[in-house]
Design an enzyme around this catalytic site. Sequence first.
Site, short mmCIF file in Angstrom:
data_model
loop_
_atom_site.label_atom_id
_atom_site.label_comp_id
_atom_site.label_asym_id
_atom_site.label_seq_id
_atom_site.Cartn_x
_atom_site.Cartn_y
_atom_site.Cartn_z
N ASP A 305 32.31 43.91 42.66
CA ASP A 305 32.54 44.32 44.04
C ASP A 305 31.45 45.22 44.58
O ASP A 305 31.31 45.37 45.80
CB ASP A 305 33.90 45.02 44.16
CG ASP A 305 35.06 44.03 44.10
OD1 ASP A 305 34.83 42.84 44.38
OD2 ASP A 305 36.17 44.45 43.76
N TYR A 389 42.26 43.27 47.88
CA TYR A 389 42.55 44.53 47.19
C TYR A 389 42.07 45.73 48.00
O TYR A 389 41.09 45.65 48.75
CB TYR A 389 41.89 44.56 45.81
CG TYR A 389 42.82 44.12 44.70
CD1 TYR A 389 43.90 44.92 44.32
CD2 TYR A 389 42.63 42.92 44.02
CE1 TYR A 389 44.75 44.53 43.30
CE2 TYR A 389 43.47 42.51 43.01
CZ TYR A 389 44.54 43.33 42.65
OH TYR A 389 45.40 42.95 41.66
#
Length: 642
Positions: A305, A389
Amino acid sequence: MSTAFLETPTTTGSSEHPLNPLSAEEIRAARRIVDENGLLSDSVRFVFVALEEPHKSVVQAYAPGDPIDRQARVLLLDRATGQGSDLVVSVTQQKVVSLEHVDAAVDGHVPILDQEFEDIEAFLLDCPEWLAAMDKRGLTHADVRAVPLSAGVFGHEDEVGKRIVRVLAFYQYDAADLPWAHPIDGVVAYVDLTERRVTKVIDEIELPLPAERGQWDAEPHAVPPRTDLKPIEIIQPEGASFTVDGNQISWADWKFRFGFDVREGLTLHQLSIAGRPVVYRASIAEMVVPYADPSPVRYWQNYFDQGEYLFGRYTNSLELGCDCLGEITYFDVTIADEDGNPKVMKNAICLHEEDYGVLWKHTDMFNGMAEVRRSRRLVISFFLTIGNYDYGFYWYLYLDGTIQLEAKATGIVFASAYRGPDGFSTEMAPGLGAPFHQHLFSARLDMEVDGQCNVVEEVDAVAVPMGPENPWGNAFRPQRTRLTRESEAMRTADNLKARVWHITNPEKTNRLGQHVGYALHPEGQPALLAHPTSSIAQRAAFATKHLWVTKYDPAERYPAGRFVNQNPGNAGLPAYVAQDRDIDGQDIVVWHTFGLTHFPRPEDWPVMPVDYAGFKLKPVSFFDRNPALNVPAAPKSHCCES
């Protein structure tokens, strides 16, 4: 609640400092310099712009008024060719200091742009194979939501050097519907971002589309708010105990600076207590989310990420939802957008104090002592949303000298179709699965425990064998193993031995003659569970060990390497430690892997309650005695009398 709105770098009466983040004016200047050097065109975009931090020797020698060469690191992408470029620009000298063209076949690609993601659905609508897959499932094309994801590297020869993403899809019945609840499983599209087209569609299997809605406040999840919780109010009638001077924070005996960039997010610098240095620089330098579903359409799901997506650009504005209580100070953050212009993220960083229960207490039977002191901690944090998320990163400083990092994972699990109890997912709702996965983070801790001469020892609790020294079998002691070279310092946690790692300064002692130090306390959760020969184990090698120690090199900033997107592997820490440098009594960097292994539960749906991961750094012989003896007793008015 009070708020402060500060554009970086902030100068509330302080002079400039080498670690001040880039200002809007400096970002504009960097863009102008890049343009004047002929490096921009209609197809070139800015991927990354951030402060190029000076060498620590320059920072530590700095005195107010000294000249500063302000530099920016800039990553560019030519969308027409897929060529990435890595530059260092001196804003002070108005010139390009260095320029490197990224060899995609060897080093991987620069991170993925938002603009590249935005084009994906149009490519899918131009692909007959994709449209046929949707028609076969009876789905309206306009209601299909594409989720483009980083591709990884799996030995596909036709992808070498090409800028690829893979696309899964979800269905959205109406504007209020949550698409994550309706995965269109069994089909994936491969997209070439440079050629701007779908290159391949794999339609493995047709699986039923889960139909139940997923919004937290929609049926069948909707429930009336409970009415039996009374308000809790946090007040500080005399204001906060910390002070802010530019990007420098002082609180109790602590002092530090903070920074921010879109790759690492919040960074801490020159962290000291009682005037003594502890950590020169602390950050979360990478994270990876490896998934366990081996199906033909999902085997490649492994997301970095930070290195692939630059997650800091998705930082939440806390104007839109404050998650802290009490006397709060917010800081704005200035970043560069993909055209190279400054962009302000309002209320990106949150600073406040929290009560933390009992700090120390004793009631004595002999001298009548009955004393208790309450703990509190300083909190500096930020929250971001990346796709499904949400992650919060909270640094805590305590009155007893402890440093803690806590990562909070929440949001919505990445769903699939449920393939049965022998598969690799949990059934979350009828026909809806959530694949098993991990969230693994790498903390980069540039240690400076009372100076730059530091050593690392692995300390285990071990039982003493029965014998003359231990006739009753009750003895145990700490076993210390000194890590002297980088090749020796790739270690795993072991909770059965209460394993910790002591970072000490052999040149400094406390009043008892003990070397001053800090201990890294790991949580000891599993490291990367993928097979050692797998692609993800090569690309996320940092996650295969809980501890790495390297000799300081300012160029070694990222545990998975400078360029993570489609990097074939063994970059970052494996390359750093291959030098096998001396780390015994040196200027060292400690890298710590921590995280979550997530077997999703039905209780994680439709929105996941926060799960926690992190670590602590606790002083060991750093002080002569308990450093929190000077904490005053709480006023008697704070105690209830029956």
